[in-house]
Design a protein around this motif. Structure first.
Motif, PDB file in Angstrom:
ATOM      1  N   ARG A 287      -0.646   3.741  -4.041  1.00  0.00           N
ATOM      2  CA  ARG A 287      -0.053   4.067  -5.334  1.00  0.00           C
ATOM      3  C   ARG A 287      -0.448   3.035  -6.390  1.00  0.00           C
ATOM      4  O   ARG A 287      -0.777   3.379  -7.533  1.00  0.00           O
ATOM      5  CB  ARG A 287       1.484   4.137  -5.209  1.00  0.00           C
ATOM      6  CG  ARG A 287       1.990   5.366  -4.459  1.00  0.00           C
ATOM      7  CD  ARG A 287       3.484   5.549  -4.681  1.00  0.00           C
ATOM      8  NE  ARG A 287       4.252   4.409  -4.200  1.00  0.00           N
ATOM      9  CZ  ARG A 287       4.724   4.278  -2.983  1.00  0.00           C
ATOM     10  NH1 ARG A 287       4.516   5.252  -2.085  1.00  0.00           N
ATOM     11  NH2 ARG A 287       5.436   3.215  -2.616  1.00  0.00           N
ATOM     12  N   GLU A 288      -0.410   1.754  -5.999  1.00  0.00           N
ATOM     13  CA  GLU A 288      -0.801   0.700  -6.939  1.00  0.00           C
ATOM     14  C   GLU A 288      -2.263   0.844  -7.337  1.00  0.00           C
ATOM     15  O   GLU A 288      -2.632   0.627  -8.496  1.00  0.00           O
ATOM     16  CB  GLU A 288      -0.558  -0.671  -6.310  1.00  0.00           C
ATOM     17  CG  GLU A 288       0.919  -1.007  -6.127  1.00  0.00           C
ATOM     18  CD  GLU A 288       1.122  -2.339  -5.442  1.00  0.00           C
ATOM     19  OE1 GLU A 288       0.102  -2.912  -4.965  1.00  0.00           O
ATOM     20  OE2 GLU A 288       2.272  -2.815  -5.387  1.00  0.00           O
ATOM     21  N   TYR A 289      -3.094   1.201  -6.362  1.00  0.00           N
ATOM     22  CA  TYR A 289      -4.520   1.380  -6.659  1.00  0.00           C
ATOM     23  C   TYR A 289      -4.720   2.512  -7.670  1.00  0.00           C
ATOM     24  O   TYR A 289      -5.512   2.383  -8.616  1.00  0.00           O
ATOM     25  CB  TYR A 289      -5.271   1.690  -5.360  1.00  0.00           C
ATOM     26  CG  TYR A 289      -6.710   2.077  -5.579  1.00  0.00           C
ATOM     27  CD1 TYR A 289      -7.678   1.112  -5.862  1.00  0.00           C
ATOM     28  CD2 TYR A 289      -7.096   3.419  -5.494  1.00  0.00           C
ATOM     29  CE1 TYR A 289      -8.995   1.489  -6.070  1.00  0.00           C
ATOM     30  CE2 TYR A 289      -8.411   3.791  -5.707  1.00  0.00           C
ATOM     31  CZ  TYR A 289      -9.362   2.819  -5.990  1.00  0.00           C
ATOM     32  OH  TYR A 289     -10.664   3.183  -6.194  1.00  0.00           O
ATOM     33  N   GLU A 290      -4.008   3.614  -7.468  1.00  0.00           N
ATOM     34  CA  GLU A 290      -4.128   4.738  -8.404  1.00  0.00           C
ATOM     35  C   GLU A 290      -3.655   4.341  -9.803  1.00  0.00           C
ATOM     36  O   GLU A 290      -4.269   4.720 -10.805  1.00  0.00           O
ATOM     37  CB  GLU A 290      -3.306   5.923  -7.878  1.00  0.00           C
ATOM     38  CG  GLU A 290      -3.901   6.548  -6.611  1.00  0.00           C
ATOM     39  CD  GLU A 290      -3.014   7.641  -6.045  1.00  0.00           C
ATOM     40  OE1 GLU A 290      -1.933   7.873  -6.630  1.00  0.00           O
ATOM     41  OE2 GLU A 290      -3.408   8.267  -5.034  1.00  0.00           O
ATOM     42  N   GLU A 291      -2.555   3.566  -9.868  1.00  0.00           N
ATOM     43  CA  GLU A 291      -2.060   3.121 -11.167  1.00  0.00           C
ATOM     44  C   GLU A 291      -3.074   2.211 -11.860  1.00  0.00           C
ATOM     45  O   GLU A 291      -3.333   2.344 -13.068  1.00  0.00           O
ATOM     46  CB  GLU A 291      -0.726   2.387 -10.998  1.00  0.00           C
ATOM     47  CG  GLU A 291       0.424   3.289 -10.559  1.00  0.00           C
ATOM     48  CD  GLU A 291       1.693   2.507 -10.285  1.00  0.00           C
ATOM     49  OE1 GLU A 291       1.654   1.252 -10.409  1.00  0.00           O
ATOM     50  OE2 GLU A 291       2.707   3.125  -9.941  1.00  0.00           O
ATOM     51  N   LEU A 292      -3.638   1.275 -11.088  1.00  0.00           N
ATOM     52  CA  LEU A 292      -4.633   0.363 -11.664  1.00  0.00           C
ATOM     53  C   LEU A 292      -5.883   1.117 -12.110  1.00  0.00           C
ATOM     54  O   LEU A 292      -6.486   0.790 -13.138  1.00  0.00           O
ATOM     55  CB  LEU A 292      -5.001  -0.720 -10.647  1.00  0.00           C
ATOM     56  CG  LEU A 292      -3.912  -1.753 -10.340  1.00  0.00           C
ATOM     57  CD1 LEU A 292      -4.365  -2.697  -9.229  1.00  0.00           C
ATOM     58  CD2 LEU A 292      -3.563  -2.558 -11.593  1.00  0.00           C
TER      59      LEU A 292
ATOM     60  N   ILE B 112       2.525   1.594   7.445  1.00  0.00           N
ATOM     61  CA  ILE B 112       2.275   2.870   6.783  1.00  0.00           C
ATOM     62  C   ILE B 112       2.874   2.866   5.385  1.00  0.00           C
ATOM     63  O   ILE B 112       2.247   3.299   4.409  1.00  0.00           O
ATOM     64  CB  ILE B 112       2.841   4.028   7.623  1.00  0.00           C
ATOM     65  CG1 ILE B 112       2.142   4.072   8.984  1.00  0.00           C
ATOM     66  CG2 ILE B 112       2.699   5.356   6.884  1.00  0.00           C
ATOM     67  CD1 ILE B 112       2.690   5.130   9.920  1.00  0.00           C
ATOM     68  N   ASP B 113       4.117   2.322   5.290  1.00  0.00           N
ATOM     69  CA  ASP B 113       4.757   2.227   3.973  1.00  0.00           C
ATOM     70  C   ASP B 113       3.958   1.314   3.041  1.00  0.00           C
ATOM     71  O   ASP B 113       3.784   1.600   1.847  1.00  0.00           O
ATOM     72  CB  ASP B 113       6.187   1.703   4.118  1.00  0.00           C
ATOM     73  CG  ASP B 113       7.061   2.661   4.934  1.00  0.00           C
ATOM     74  OD1 ASP B 113       6.731   3.875   4.928  1.00  0.00           O
ATOM     75  OD2 ASP B 113       8.046   2.200   5.548  1.00  0.00           O
ATOM     76  N   LYS B 114       3.490   0.190   3.619  1.00  0.00           N
ATOM     77  CA  LYS B 114       2.696  -0.732   2.796  1.00  0.00           C
ATOM     78  C   LYS B 114       1.391  -0.088   2.334  1.00  0.00           C
ATOM     79  O   LYS B 114       0.948  -0.294   1.205  1.00  0.00           O
ATOM     80  CB  LYS B 114       2.404  -1.996   3.599  1.00  0.00           C
ATOM     81  CG  LYS B 114       3.637  -2.848   3.865  1.00  0.00           C
ATOM     82  CD  LYS B 114       3.263  -4.106   4.641  1.00  0.00           C
ATOM     83  CE  LYS B 114       4.490  -4.979   4.889  1.00  0.00           C
ATOM     84  NZ  LYS B 114       4.151  -6.212   5.640  1.00  0.00           N
ATOM     85  N   LEU B 115       0.796   0.689   3.227  1.00  0.00           N
ATOM     86  CA  LEU B 115      -0.448   1.370   2.861  1.00  0.00           C
ATOM     87  C   LEU B 115      -0.206   2.366   1.728  1.00  0.00           C
ATOM     88  O   LEU B 115      -0.987   2.428   0.771  1.00  0.00           O
ATOM     89  CB  LEU B 115      -1.009   2.101   4.085  1.00  0.00           C
ATOM     90  CG  LEU B 115      -2.260   2.940   3.842  1.00  0.00           C
ATOM     91  CD1 LEU B 115      -3.402   2.063   3.344  1.00  0.00           C
ATOM     92  CD2 LEU B 115      -2.667   3.692   5.105  1.00  0.00           C
ATOM     93  N   GLU B 116       0.887   3.123   1.851  1.00  0.00           N
ATOM     94  CA  GLU B 116       1.201   4.086   0.802  1.00  0.00           C
ATOM     95  C   GLU B 116       1.470   3.389  -0.528  1.00  0.00           C
ATOM     96  O   GLU B 116       1.038   3.850  -1.588  1.00  0.00           O
ATOM     97  CB  GLU B 116       2.408   4.918   1.215  1.00  0.00           C
ATOM     98  CG  GLU B 116       2.133   5.842   2.407  1.00  0.00           C
ATOM     99  CD  GLU B 116       3.381   6.573   2.863  1.00  0.00           C
ATOM    100  OE1 GLU B 116       4.480   6.236   2.357  1.00  0.00           O
ATOM    101  OE2 GLU B 116       3.262   7.478   3.714  1.00  0.00           O
ATOM    102  N   LYS B 117       2.174   2.252  -0.462  1.00  0.00           N
ATOM    103  CA  LYS B 117       2.444   1.487  -1.676  1.00  0.00           C
ATOM    104  C   LYS B 117       1.154   0.966  -2.301  1.00  0.00           C
ATOM    105  O   LYS B 117       0.957   1.021  -3.524  1.00  0.00           O
ATOM    106  CB  LYS B 117       3.381   0.320  -1.342  1.00  0.00           C
ATOM    107  CG  LYS B 117       3.745  -0.530  -2.552  1.00  0.00           C
ATOM    108  CD  LYS B 117       4.672  -1.661  -2.155  1.00  0.00           C
ATOM    109  CE  LYS B 117       5.008  -2.535  -3.367  1.00  0.00           C
ATOM    110  NZ  LYS B 117       5.877  -3.684  -2.979  1.00  0.00           N
ATOM    111  N   ALA B 118       0.262   0.454  -1.425  1.00  0.00           N
ATOM    112  CA  ALA B 118      -1.023  -0.054  -1.915  1.00  0.00           C
ATOM    113  C   ALA B 118      -1.849   1.063  -2.546  1.00  0.00           C
ATOM    114  O   ALA B 118      -2.513   0.851  -3.573  1.00  0.00           O
ATOM    115  CB  ALA B 118      -1.794  -0.709  -0.769  1.00  0.00           C
TER     116      ALA B 118
END
Length: 294
Positions: free
Chosen positions: A78-83, A70-76
């Motif tokens: 966030r990274e997607y939104e930044e990209l 779940i943490d990894k999904l949330e991190k991914a």
């Protein structure tokens, strides 16, 4: 009755607990049983059974599911939104850069056309001065524009030559000199040095060079090196060089206007002492320097 009273008391306590835990219940309870809060059409026992089944299934999966996912999904996410945001920024920058490039291209075309027009005008004027009775121009190849390149065209007596190979060596020298000086005329410099540009020319053409310099470059000074007398008929100052007892000497002469008008070629520059060609220079807007010690 006692049983019902106990249930009512328990229900009241649970209601108070729910209102305490969920602040929105107190403000919305007046709407219960109406609109979105009308649950009469729902099978409450069935929904409760489904809820309990899901709860049981969640309990069974608790030890098998990696909670870090779940943490990894949330991190991914966030990274997607930044990209995605960076991609939008790059796209906007690209659009602005494209607009600037288009603007520069338009300015380049205007500037190149202005340069072509001015150089072409001076090219024809200078060449006709150096070689009377001729015309010269710069024009795009057939079926092309000036952005694709320019060709040199020459006419004698109104008849345009098909190829520059039809010109003599002296004519080609004058043509090249005309083009170079036409380019110089676009942004004139204060000083030019010409080293024996008349080497392949006869006396008449040499005189025309001096006349052309005086006519087309009034704001510039020329130092001209030449072995021919005709170059100096338009000079303001002449420096003559000659050998005296094996030593080079330099004398400075300022011809008068009457002398320049009457004499044409300056005969005394034809030879130095002992029959050697002399060395002179013509500074001042239309200047010349003659070198005999070569």
């Amino acid at each position: 009755l006692r049983s019902k009273a106990a249930e009512a008391k328990l229900a009241a306590e649970r209601t108070a607990m729910i209102e305490r835990d969920f602040s929105w219940v107190a403000s919305e309870k007046a709407s219960f049983g109406k609109g979105d809060y009308d649950f009469s059409k729902h099978d409450i026992p069935k929904l409760k059974t489904e809820y309990e089944r899901i709860e049981t299934r969640v309990g069974e999966l608790k030890g098998k599911v990696n909670q870090k996912c779940i943490d990894k999904l949330e991190k991914a996410e966030r990274e997607y939104e930044e990209l995605t945001q960076k991609r939008k920024t790059v796209a906007n920058d690209r659009e602005r850069i494209t607009q600037v490039i288009n603007q520069l291209d338009d300015l380049k075309k205007v500037s190149m056309e202005k340069t072509w027009t001015k150089v072409d005008e001076d090219f024809g004027s200078i060449f006709s001065t150096l070689l009377p009775g001729t015309q010269a121009k710069l024009e795009p190849p057939q079926g092309a524009t000036f952005l694709d390149g320019l060709e040199v065209r020459v006419a004698f007596g109104g008849v345009w030559k098909e190829s520059l190979t039809e010109l003599s060596g002296g004519q080609r020298s004058l043509l090249a000199l005309s083009l170079i000086l036409a380019l110089c005329r676009f942004k004139p410099a204060p000083l030019y040095i010409l080293d024996e540009v008349d080497a392949a020319l006869d006396l008449n053409h040499t005189q025309n060079i001096g006349r052309m310099i005086k006519q087309h470059f009034p704001e510039s000074q020329f130092i001209v090196v030449s072995l021919k007398e005709g170059m100096f008929s338009n000079a303001n100052v002449i420096f003559r060089t000659k050998f005296v007892d094996g030593v080079s000497t330099v004398t400075r002469t300022v011809p008068s206007a009457a002398e320049r008008a009457m004499r044409g070629p300056i005969d005394e520059l034809s030879k130095g002492s002992k029959g050697q060609p002399s060395h002179g220079t013509l500074p001042a807007g239309r200047s010349a320097l003659r070198d005999a010690n070569r």
